[in-house]
Structures are given as C-alpha cells and as structure tokens.
Design a protein around this motif. Structure first.
Motif, PDB file in Angstrom:
ATOM      1  N   GLU A 125     -25.233 -21.659  94.756  1.00 12.73           N
ATOM      2  CA  GLU A 125     -25.341 -22.991  95.348  1.00 12.73           C
ATOM      3  C   GLU A 125     -25.650 -22.846  96.822  1.00 12.73           C
ATOM      4  OE1 GLU A 125     -22.202 -25.824  94.568  1.00 12.73           O
ATOM      5  OE2 GLU A 125     -21.642 -24.771  92.739  1.00 12.73           O
ATOM      6  N   GLN A 126     -26.511 -23.692  97.319  1.00 10.77           N
ATOM      7  CA  GLN A 126     -26.786 -23.762  98.747  1.00 10.77           C
ATOM      8  C   GLN A 126     -25.930 -24.889  99.310  1.00 10.77           C
ATOM      9  OE1 GLN A 126     -28.780 -21.916 100.826  1.00 10.77           O
ATOM     10  NE2 GLN A 126     -29.068 -20.550  99.089  1.00 10.77           N
ATOM     11  N   ILE A 127     -24.961 -24.527 100.126  1.00 14.68           N
ATOM     12  CA  ILE A 127     -24.066 -25.518 100.719  1.00 14.68           C
ATOM     13  C   ILE A 127     -23.977 -25.223 102.204  1.00 14.68           C
ATOM     14  CG2 ILE A 127     -21.760 -26.544 100.695  1.00 14.68           C
ATOM     15  CD1 ILE A 127     -21.423 -25.387  97.850  1.00 14.68           C
ATOM     16  N   GLY A 128     -24.312 -26.211 103.019  1.00 16.82           N
ATOM     17  CA  GLY A 128     -24.212 -26.047 104.469  1.00 16.82           C
ATOM     18  C   GLY A 128     -25.094 -24.931 105.009  1.00 16.82           C
ATOM     19  N   GLY A 129     -26.232 -24.707 104.360  1.00 13.25           N
ATOM     20  CA  GLY A 129     -27.145 -23.681 104.826  1.00 13.25           C
ATOM     21  C   GLY A 129     -26.745 -22.261 104.441  1.00 13.25           C
ATOM     22  N   ARG A 130     -25.736 -22.122 103.597  1.00 13.44           N
ATOM     23  CA  ARG A 130     -25.281 -20.807 103.153  1.00 13.44           C
ATOM     24  C   ARG A 130     -25.350 -20.725 101.633  1.00 13.44           C
ATOM     25  NH1 ARG A 130     -21.260 -22.009 107.274  1.00 13.44           N
ATOM     26  NH2 ARG A 130     -21.488 -20.543 108.989  1.00 13.44           N
ATOM     27  N   THR A 131     -25.477 -19.508 101.127  1.00 11.22           N
ATOM     28  CA  THR A 131     -25.529 -19.293  99.682  1.00 11.22           C
ATOM     29  C   THR A 131     -24.153 -18.883  99.177  1.00 11.22           C
ATOM     30  OG1 THR A 131     -27.825 -18.579  99.852  1.00 11.22           O
ATOM     31  CG2 THR A 131     -26.658 -17.993  97.828  1.00 11.22           C
ATOM     32  N   TRP A 132     -23.686 -19.594  98.153  1.00  7.96           N
ATOM     33  CA  TRP A 132     -22.395 -19.338  97.532  1.00  7.96           C
ATOM     34  C   TRP A 132     -22.619 -18.986  96.068  1.00  7.96           C
ATOM     35  CZ3 TRP A 132     -17.724 -19.827 100.264  1.00  7.96           C
ATOM     36  CH2 TRP A 132     -17.848 -20.330 101.564  1.00  7.96           C
ATOM     37  N   ILE A 133     -21.945 -17.957  95.584  1.00  9.15           N
ATOM     38  CA  ILE A 133     -22.051 -17.509  94.200  1.00  9.15           C
ATOM     39  C   ILE A 133     -20.868 -18.062  93.412  1.00  9.15           C
ATOM     40  CG2 ILE A 133     -22.169 -15.509  92.663  1.00  9.15           C
ATOM     41  CD1 ILE A 133     -23.063 -13.897  95.165  1.00  9.15           C
ATOM     42  N   ARG A 134     -21.170 -18.617  92.240  1.00 12.28           N
ATOM     43  CA  ARG A 134     -20.099 -19.123  91.375  1.00 12.28           C
ATOM     44  C   ARG A 134     -19.441 -17.985  90.612  1.00 12.28           C
ATOM     45  NH1 ARG A 134     -21.275 -24.742  88.191  1.00 12.28           N
ATOM     46  NH2 ARG A 134     -21.522 -26.040  90.040  1.00 12.28           N
ATOM     47  N   TYR A 135     -18.131 -18.025  90.554  1.00 10.58           N
ATOM     48  CA  TYR A 135     -17.329 -17.102  89.753  1.00 10.58           C
ATOM     49  C   TYR A 135     -16.518 -17.944  88.784  1.00 10.58           C
ATOM     50  CZ  TYR A 135     -18.136 -12.904  92.583  1.00 10.58           C
ATOM     51  OH  TYR A 135     -18.687 -11.815  93.193  1.00 10.58           O
ATOM     52  N   THR A 136     -16.395 -17.476  87.555  1.00  7.58           N
ATOM     53  CA  THR A 136     -15.634 -18.219  86.561  1.00  7.58           C
ATOM     54  C   THR A 136     -15.019 -17.251  85.546  1.00  7.58           C
ATOM     55  OG1 THR A 136     -15.701 -20.126  85.077  1.00  7.58           O
ATOM     56  CG2 THR A 136     -17.586 -18.623  84.999  1.00  7.58           C
ATOM     57  N   GLY A 137     -14.136 -17.766  84.715  1.00  8.03           N
ATOM     58  CA  GLY A 137     -13.565 -16.956  83.644  1.00  8.03           C
ATOM     59  C   GLY A 137     -12.159 -16.455  83.898  1.00  8.03           C
ATOM     60  N   GLY A 138     -11.671 -16.574  85.106  1.00 10.87           N
ATOM     61  CA  GLY A 138     -10.306 -16.139  85.406  1.00 10.87           C
ATOM     62  C   GLY A 138      -9.389 -17.340  85.458  1.00 10.87           C
ATOM     63  N   ARG A 139      -8.267 -17.155  86.096  1.00  8.69           N
ATOM     64  CA  ARG A 139      -7.327 -18.270  86.236  1.00  8.69           C
ATOM     65  C   ARG A 139      -7.933 -19.366  87.117  1.00  8.69           C
ATOM     66  NH1 ARG A 139      -1.536 -18.393  89.167  1.00  8.69           N
ATOM     67  NH2 ARG A 139      -0.969 -20.487  88.530  1.00  8.69           N
ATOM     68  N   TYR A 140      -8.676 -18.944  88.151  1.00  9.76           N
ATOM     69  CA  TYR A 140      -9.335 -19.894  89.043  1.00  9.76           C
ATOM     70  C   TYR A 140     -10.846 -19.759  88.921  1.00  9.76           C
ATOM     71  CZ  TYR A 140      -4.902 -20.170  91.689  1.00  9.76           C
ATOM     72  OH  TYR A 140      -3.601 -20.346  92.084  1.00  9.76           O
ATOM     73  N   ASP A 141     -11.549 -20.859  89.129  1.00 11.38           N
ATOM     74  CA  ASP A 141     -12.980 -20.808  89.385  1.00 11.38           C
ATOM     75  C   ASP A 141     -13.127 -20.582  90.875  1.00 11.38           C
ATOM     76  OD1 ASP A 141     -13.822 -21.221  86.760  1.00 11.38           O
ATOM     77  OD2 ASP A 141     -13.790 -23.392  86.967  1.00 11.38           O
ATOM     78  N   ALA A 142     -14.281 -20.069  91.301  1.00  8.10           N
ATOM     79  CA  ALA A 142     -14.429 -19.750  92.723  1.00  8.10           C
ATOM     80  C   ALA A 142     -15.875 -19.853  93.171  1.00  8.10           C
ATOM     81  CB  ALA A 142     -13.902 -18.339  92.994  1.00  8.10           C
ATOM     82  N   LEU A 143     -16.035 -20.077  94.466  1.00  7.79           N
ATOM     83  CA  LEU A 143     -17.309 -19.961  95.160  1.00  7.79           C
ATOM     84  C   LEU A 143     -17.118 -18.871  96.204  1.00  7.79           C
ATOM     85  CD1 LEU A 143     -18.222 -23.732  95.660  1.00  7.79           C
ATOM     86  CD2 LEU A 143     -19.301 -22.119  94.093  1.00  7.79           C
ATOM     87  N   VAL A 144     -18.006 -17.878  96.202  1.00  8.31           N
ATOM     88  CA  VAL A 144     -17.895 -16.745  97.113  1.00  8.31           C
ATOM     89  C   VAL A 144     -19.120 -16.724  98.014  1.00  8.31           C
ATOM     90  CG1 VAL A 144     -17.692 -14.237  97.285  1.00  8.31           C
ATOM     91  CG2 VAL A 144     -16.558 -15.454  95.414  1.00  8.31           C
ATOM     92  N   LEU A 145     -18.882 -16.684  99.314  1.00  5.60           N
ATOM     93  CA  LEU A 145     -19.972 -16.673 100.287  1.00  5.60           C
ATOM     94  C   LEU A 145     -20.741 -15.370 100.175  1.00  5.60           C
ATOM     95  CD1 LEU A 145     -21.398 -18.064 102.664  1.00  5.60           C
ATOM     96  CD2 LEU A 145     -19.699 -17.022 104.173  1.00  5.60           C
TER      97      LEU A 145
END
Length: 174
Positions: A125-145
């Motif tokens: 995802e492009q958010i605020g001019g930065r690229t974030w990678i989606r992580y899923t499948g664990g206890r939490y979902d996440a966005l990692v810069l």
C-alpha cells in the motif's frame, strides 16, 4: 414394614438436603456482584515518553497526530537496552487494538514478534508517500514500512487493514 420406613426417611433427608443446597446457592448468587458492563479503557498520556524516545532513539520515532479522540492510547514504552524499541498501543473506536512498533532489532525477528507470527503478503500500500507491506496470518495483521534504513516500523493489531491504514496515515516521524 420396618425396611420401608428407613427408605422413606432416606429419600426425605435427601430432598431436604437438596433444598438446603439450592437455597445456599441462591443466597451466594445474590451476593456475588454481576457487573456485565465493559470495563472503561484506561487512557495513558504518552507525550513525555514520546519526547524521551525522540531524544534517545537512533531513528525518527513514529507517533500519530490528528487521530480522532475516539482512539485512546492505552500503552506506551521506550526501551534502549539491547536495541532501541518504541511501542505505542491504541484502543480503536470499535474496541480493536492497534499498535505502533519500532525497533533497531533484526528486521525479521522484530516483525515476527510485533505481528505475533504474521507472514508477508505480496500486497503493498502507498500511504503518505511511503510503501507499506501487508502481513497476515498471525495473531495480528500488520503493515510494515518498506525501505527504512536503521530501524523497522510496524503498525499491527487486531484491527482491520482499514484501521491500520488510518493509523499509518496519522503517523509523523520525528
């Protein structure tokens, strides 16, 4: 006839005992508090810890600015022991949990820990001019810069990716 009289006493005694037990259970039930209301979320003020972290950390520390008042900060900590680690947890408006995590710890270990077992997807995802990678499948979902040198930034929690994105949009690095 003598035998039947003893059986009647035994049955009567059992019924009386059962009645006493039911009465005792009812009295106990009356005096045990039954508060089914959800507990109030204890909000924390993270400004002092944020200033401390921004002075001490080897990277720009992320914290949200402009989130609605319905987002409540519930936990904050900065640890500079083995590596600089910043945590800021929030209670989202719908009751879900969203946290901002940053660290100089090895990226793979830190993401595993912060997302509690999530794995990278091919979705970015492009958010605020930065690229974030989606992580899923664990206890939490996440966005990692992606592409941050010297530290790893993770926004993770039980909230939806929409809520995680809302947090990411509000983040200011300083």
């Amino acid at each position: 006839m003598a035998g039947s009289n003893g059986k009647q006493k035994t049955a009567r005694d059992m019924i009386l005992s059962l009645g006493v037990i039911v009465l005792a259970a009812w009295v106990i039930y009356l005096f045990v508090p039954h508060d089914d209301r959800p507990r109030d979320v204890q909000q924390v003020d993270y400004r002092v810890e944020l200033l401390t972290a921004r002075r001490a950390a080897a990277y720009p520390v992320a914290a949200p600015e402009g989130l609605p008042a319905t987002w409540k900060a519930t936990s904050v900590r900065f640890q500079g022991d083995d590596f600089d680690a910043w945590h800021l947890g929030f209670h989202a408006p719908d009751g879900e949990y969203v946290a901002v995590e940053q660290s100089t710890q090895q990226r793979s270990e830190f993401v595993e820990e912060a997302s509690q077992g999530s794995k990278a997807t091919k979705v970015t995802e492009q958010i605020g001019g930065r690229t974030w990678i989606r992580y899923t499948g664990g206890r939490y979902d996440a966005l990692v810069l992606q592409g941050a040198a010297g530290s790893t930034t993770v926004v993770a929690g039980t909230g939806s990716f929409e809520q995680l994105s809302t947090m990411v949009e509000a983040l200011k690095l300083a």
